[in-house]
Design a protein around this motif. Structure first.
Motif, PDB file in Angstrom:
ATOM      1  N   GLY A  40       0.832   2.744  -6.607  1.00  0.00           N
ATOM      2  CA  GLY A  40       1.355   2.346  -5.315  1.00  0.00           C
ATOM      3  C   GLY A  40       0.314   1.840  -4.350  1.00  0.00           C
ATOM      4  O   GLY A  40      -0.894   1.930  -4.594  1.00  0.00           O
ATOM      5  N   THR A  41       0.806   1.271  -3.253  1.00  0.00           N
ATOM      6  CA  THR A  41      -0.044   0.834  -2.150  1.00  0.00           C
ATOM      7  C   THR A  41       0.285   1.680  -0.923  1.00  0.00           C
ATOM      8  O   THR A  41       1.444   2.069  -0.702  1.00  0.00           O
ATOM      9  N   ASN A  74      -4.545   0.604   1.138  1.00  0.00           N
ATOM     10  CA  ASN A  74      -5.188   1.494   0.181  1.00  0.00           C
ATOM     11  C   ASN A  74      -4.332   1.600  -1.074  1.00  0.00           C
ATOM     12  O   ASN A  74      -3.184   1.141  -1.105  1.00  0.00           O
ATOM     13  N   PHE A  75      -4.888   2.217  -2.096  1.00  0.00           N
ATOM     14  CA  PHE A  75      -4.206   2.285  -3.382  1.00  0.00           C
ATOM     15  C   PHE A  75      -4.102   3.736  -3.862  1.00  0.00           C
ATOM     16  O   PHE A  75      -4.954   4.574  -3.543  1.00  0.00           O
ATOM     17  N   ALA A  76      -3.037   3.991  -4.611  1.00  0.00           N
ATOM     18  CA  ALA A  76      -2.784   5.351  -5.095  1.00  0.00           C
ATOM     19  C   ALA A  76      -2.203   5.294  -6.507  1.00  0.00           C
ATOM     20  O   ALA A  76      -1.474   4.367  -6.866  1.00  0.00           O
ATOM     21  N   LEU A  77      -2.547   6.305  -7.289  1.00  0.00           N
ATOM     22  CA  LEU A  77      -2.013   6.478  -8.640  1.00  0.00           C
ATOM     23  C   LEU A  77      -1.606   7.938  -8.784  1.00  0.00           C
ATOM     24  O   LEU A  77      -2.364   8.836  -8.384  1.00  0.00           O
ATOM     25  N   GLN A  78      -0.422   8.192  -9.336  1.00  0.00           N
ATOM     26  CA  GLN A  78       0.010   9.572  -9.493  1.00  0.00           C
ATOM     27  C   GLN A  78       0.898   9.734 -10.713  1.00  0.00           C
ATOM     28  O   GLN A  78       1.529   8.788 -11.188  1.00  0.00           O
ATOM     29  N   ASN A 173       9.877   3.024  -5.220  1.00  0.00           N
ATOM     30  CA  ASN A 173      10.053   3.994  -4.144  1.00  0.00           C
ATOM     31  C   ASN A 173       9.392   3.509  -2.866  1.00  0.00           C
ATOM     32  O   ASN A 173       8.324   2.875  -2.898  1.00  0.00           O
ATOM     33  N   PHE A 174      10.022   3.837  -1.738  1.00  0.00           N
ATOM     34  CA  PHE A 174       9.489   3.529  -0.413  1.00  0.00           C
ATOM     35  C   PHE A 174       9.465   4.830   0.393  1.00  0.00           C
ATOM     36  O   PHE A 174      10.405   5.626   0.322  1.00  0.00           O
ATOM     37  N   GLY A 175       8.412   5.037   1.156  1.00  0.00           N
ATOM     38  CA  GLY A 175       8.370   6.266   1.916  1.00  0.00           C
ATOM     39  C   GLY A 175       7.190   6.353   2.861  1.00  0.00           C
ATOM     40  O   GLY A 175       6.599   5.343   3.264  1.00  0.00           O
ATOM     41  N   VAL A 206       4.399   3.925   2.168  1.00  0.00           N
ATOM     42  CA  VAL A 206       4.155   3.946   0.725  1.00  0.00           C
ATOM     43  C   VAL A 206       5.122   3.011   0.007  1.00  0.00           C
ATOM     44  O   VAL A 206       6.323   3.015   0.283  1.00  0.00           O
ATOM     45  N   ILE A 207       4.577   2.222  -0.909  1.00  0.00           N
ATOM     46  CA  ILE A 207       5.390   1.456  -1.856  1.00  0.00           C
ATOM     47  C   ILE A 207       4.872   1.790  -3.250  1.00  0.00           C
ATOM     48  O   ILE A 207       3.696   1.550  -3.546  1.00  0.00           O
TER      49      ILE A 207
END
Length: 213
Positions: A40-41, A74-78, A173-175, A206-207
């Motif tokens: 996500g971003t 920013n970037f995220a991985l989960q 997902n959006f949040g 969050v996307i």
């Protein structure tokens, strides 16, 4: 007597593993395992200090901090791993990696995923999720004189699940994501030591895109 005891132990050792295997199979038939991996971003604005000390002679003197605002991407991985309590609700543990500029945080959260609305059996599903936990700094590296600490993380989202024929599903997902972190700077390279502390509250939209197995 000894023969009876030996036969009893032998019977337990042979019957218990098969019983445990049946219980295990029955449990996972009712509560199947689920893995959801997402990339996500994180979109938002950050306020950061440009400086908070100035020098008068040889002594650092504290002043009112000066700030600037910047847009951030920013970037995220989960990955979420858990079980379905029923056909609509899954609970489990979420492990992620979030990048906030030079800071890399590793949040560990309790997570829940809930199928909210589905008109037809094979149609898309409106999905709600919530992760609440604490971010660590296991993979973060600090510059000399700096110390980064993680903090609470909260992330509610809503989105869509698009089922595939093989039982997996695509997700979007959006949040909102709230992440707290603290930073400490110490100057110890000269006789005039000082310490600076800052707490940052990262608030991001969050996307996320991912797949469920």
């Amino acid at each position: 007597m000894k023969k009876t005891q030996i036969l009893l132990v032998w019977g337990i050792l042979n019957v218990f593993p098969s019983f445990a295997q049946e219980v295990k199979q029955d449990f996972f038939q009712k509560h199947p395992f689920v893995n959801i991996t997402e990339f996500g971003t994180l979109l938002g604005r950050s306020k950061y200090e440009t400086y908070n000390y100035y020098y008068r002679g040889y002594y650092p003197q504290p002043i009112e901090p000066q700030y600037q605002i910047q847009n951030r991407v920013n970037f995220a991985l989960q990955t979420f791993n858990g079980i379905y309590l029923n056909k609509k609700t899954a609970v489990g543990l979420t492990l992620g990696i979030d990048s906030y500029g030079p800071t890399v945080l590793t949040p560990i959260s309790a997570g829940i995923r809930r199928n909210l609305i589905q008109k037809k059996k094979s149609s898309s599903i409106l999905l709600g999720s919530l992760d609440v936990g604490y971010a660590t700094t296991w993979v973060n590296e600090d510059n000399t004189g700096y110390k980064t600490s993680g903090g609470i993380v909260i992330c509610p989202t809503i989105g869509y699940k698009l089922p595939m024929r093989n039982g997996s599903a695509w997700l979007i997902n959006f949040g909102y994501r709230y992440q707290r972190a603290s930073y400490k700077q110490e100057r110890t390279s000269d006789p005039y030591w000082y310490e600076s502390n800052e707490v940052r509250n990262y608030r991001r939209m969050v996307i996320r895109f991912g797949i469920e197995f």
